[in-house]
Design an enzyme around this catalytic site. Structure first.
Site, PDB file in Angstrom:
ATOM      1  N   LYS A  20       0.841  -1.196   0.000  1.00 57.51           N
ATOM      2  CA  LYS A  20       0.000   0.000   0.000  1.00 57.51           C
ATOM      3  C   LYS A  20       0.881   1.252   0.000  1.00 57.51           C
ATOM      4  CE  LYS A  20      -3.948  -1.773   2.699  1.00 57.51           C
ATOM      5  NZ  LYS A  20      -4.977  -1.599   1.646  1.00 57.51           N
ATOM      6  N   ARG A  60     -10.314 -11.576   1.958  1.00 53.07           N
ATOM      7  CA  ARG A  60     -11.170 -12.627   1.398  1.00 53.07           C
ATOM      8  C   ARG A  60     -10.486 -13.985   1.457  1.00 53.07           C
ATOM      9  NH1 ARG A  60     -11.487  -9.309  -4.104  1.00 53.07           N
ATOM     10  NH2 ARG A  60     -11.215  -7.654  -2.565  1.00 53.07           N
TER      11      ARG A  60
END
Ligand code: BES
Ligand code: MN
Ligand code: ZN
Length: 488
Positions: free
Chosen positions: A265, A339
């Site tokens: 990120k 996920r």
């Protein structure tokens, strides 16, 4: 744990009102009507309460807000709050009145002089809003938590209602503390230990270690944690307050820190990724509340605790991993890690507990914040009745929630050239494709709701019932869902 405000309900002694010190609060209805005890305060203060309700500003106040009078004549108190609240007001407005008081009051003891009916709800709002996380501020270690005394004519009734609410306040505070804790303190192992300590409350807590997870085939989850020095864990918390019926399962994303992994990120705002375990934090908070109030229901909470770090051993974009279910996943972006964690925990929850229904909570996608901002969580579900029950529970608790769609058309975006699926679905409908990914790990016929709390877990502004920072969104909603649907 941050200790909630100490709230005591006691019988009011109007003879002693004049000598009450510090801060006191009374209610007045929108037309200025006062209950018996408030009338006594008004008389002692030579009409100060009535002057406040007759003043121009009073009409402009919303219910649940009030005015603050300094050094009222005839009273020993330094501050007198007069709060606008109609006699037949709903519980949520009463909670807001309590929260208003919490915002105004100094960190000193306070006495509320109240009629019986809204007293418990006012106390609830007061306690929730008075949260303050000060563990890392040096200099005020001596400061004790201020107490609140609630004086009314028949305290027993309100005190009974307040007992369950105190269990909820503890659950919410537990969640907020976990979300506030930095990742150098709240590692996966520290998190697991804090959950293990809840055995004292009567929860059965089981901690699965990497070896166990390896045996179970949770490779998708384990791959996320490969780059971290902190070992991955799955923690199972069971509350068996019901009969022999199948449990409700709550599943939480517990990424203690999300750097993005090799798909790193950008630096700006990365510090906020200490909150990427909020789903797990909410599950933990709900389990705590259920245990504290000895809920008559079977609920199992499962959290996947991992840290997503870049490292020589970290998973790479392009890696293909096999899930516990057996499907293969091409990891296109290591930052879509939630996920991967949830897929395996969802599958494990179903295989082991055959739950009546499942709710998962996760700070899953930035796209959720783009879609709904910080005011509504996104609710995705394969079952309309279940989704409705959840939305109703959220509505009743004043926690924003909004239904989002699922569908085959979105599922197509997960097609992989090499494996059964890839872990990202492209830029469009990012929150929905994430939910589609999760649905692949939910068995047909199991009512399931996925709640993306990326926006609501830590809003940018203070909320009605929380200062700026973690909201604890979901603890009240899920407790309410349990109460309404699973409790005998
Ligand atoms: N934890 C983030 C989502 C997130 C972002 C939560 C901001 C709270 C605030 C999640 O793991 C993530 O990085 N999602 C990616 C998915 C993308 C790579 C498909 C995202 O939203 O950018
Ligand atoms: Mn991520
Ligand atoms: Zn994440």
């Amino acid at each position: 744990m941050t200790r909630p405000l100490d709230i005591v309900f006691a019988e009011a002694d109007p003879q002693a009102f004049a000598t009450l010190e510090g801060q006191i609060a009374v209610l007045a209805d929108p037309e200025g009507g006062l209950d018996q005890l408030a009338r006594r305060i008004d008389r002692l203060s030579r009409g100060a309460v009535r002057r406040a309700t007759a003043a121009e500003g009073w009409a402009k106040l919303e219910e649940g807000q009030g005015v603050s009078l300094a050094m009222p004549h005839g009273l020993a108190a330094q501050t007198l709050f007069v709060v606008k609240l109609g006699r037949r007001r709903d519980p949520m407005t009463a909670r807001k009145a309590g929260a208003w008081i919490a915002r105004q009051m100094s960190k000193k003891p306070i006495t509320l002089i109240l009629p019986a009916r809204p007293a418990a709800d006012i106390a609830f709002g007061l306690a929730l809003r008075a949260y303050a996380f000060d563990v890392y501020r040096t200099g005020n270690e001596e400061e004790e938590a201020p107490g609140a005394k609630i004086l009314l004519t028949r305290p027993e009734e309100a005190a009974a209602a307040a007992r369950d609410q105190a269990a909820l306040v503890e659950g919410v505070f537990f969640t907020r503390d976990l979300v506030n804790e930095p990742a150098n303190v709240l590692s996966t192992t520290d998190f697991a230990a804090r959950l293990g300590a809840m055995q004292e409350l009567g929860l059965e807590v089981e901690i699965l270690e990497e070896e166990d997870l390896e045996k179970l085939g949770a490779h998708m989850l384990l791959a996320v944690g490969h780059g971290s020095e902190s070992p991955s864990r799955v923690v199972v918390m069971r509350w068996q307050g019901g009969g022999d019926e199948a449990p409700l399962a709550l599943v939480g994303k517990g990424v203690v820190f999300d750097t993005g992994g090799i798909s790193l990120k950008p630096a700006g705002g990365m510090e906020d990724m200490t909150m990427d375990m909020a789903g797990a934090g909410v599950v933990a908070g709900v389990m705590r509340s259920l245990a504290l109030r000895r809920a008559k229901a079977n609920v199992v909470g499962l959290v996947g605790l991992v840290e997503n770090m870049p490292d020589g051993r970290a998973q790479r974009p392009g890696d293909i991993v096999r899930s516990m279910k057996g499907d293969t996943v091409e990891v296109i972006n290591t930052d879509a890690e939630g996920r991967l964690v949830l897929g395996d925990v969802l599958w494990y929850a179903q295989e082991r507990f055959k739950p009546a229904a499942i709710v998962d909570l996760a700070t899953l996608t930035g796209a959720m914040i783009i879609a709904l901002g910080h005011h509504h969580a996104g609710v995705f579900s394969n079952d309309d009745a279940f989704a409705d029950a959840l939305l109703r529970a959220a509505e009743a608790e004043g926690e924003g929630a909004w239904r989002m769609p699922l569908g085959k058309v979105y599922d197509k975006q997960l097609k992989s050239r090499l494996a059964d699926m890839k872990n990202v679905g492209g830029r469009s409908a990012g929150s929905i494709t994430a939910a589609q990914f999760l649905q692949r790990f939910v068995k047909d016929g199991t009512p399931w709701a996925h709640i993306d709390i990326a926006g609501v877990a830590m809003p940018t502004e203070p909320g009605d019932f929380a200062p700026k920072g973690p909201s604890g969104w979901g603890v009240l909603t899920l407790d309410r869902l349990v109460r309404d649907r699973y409790e005998s």
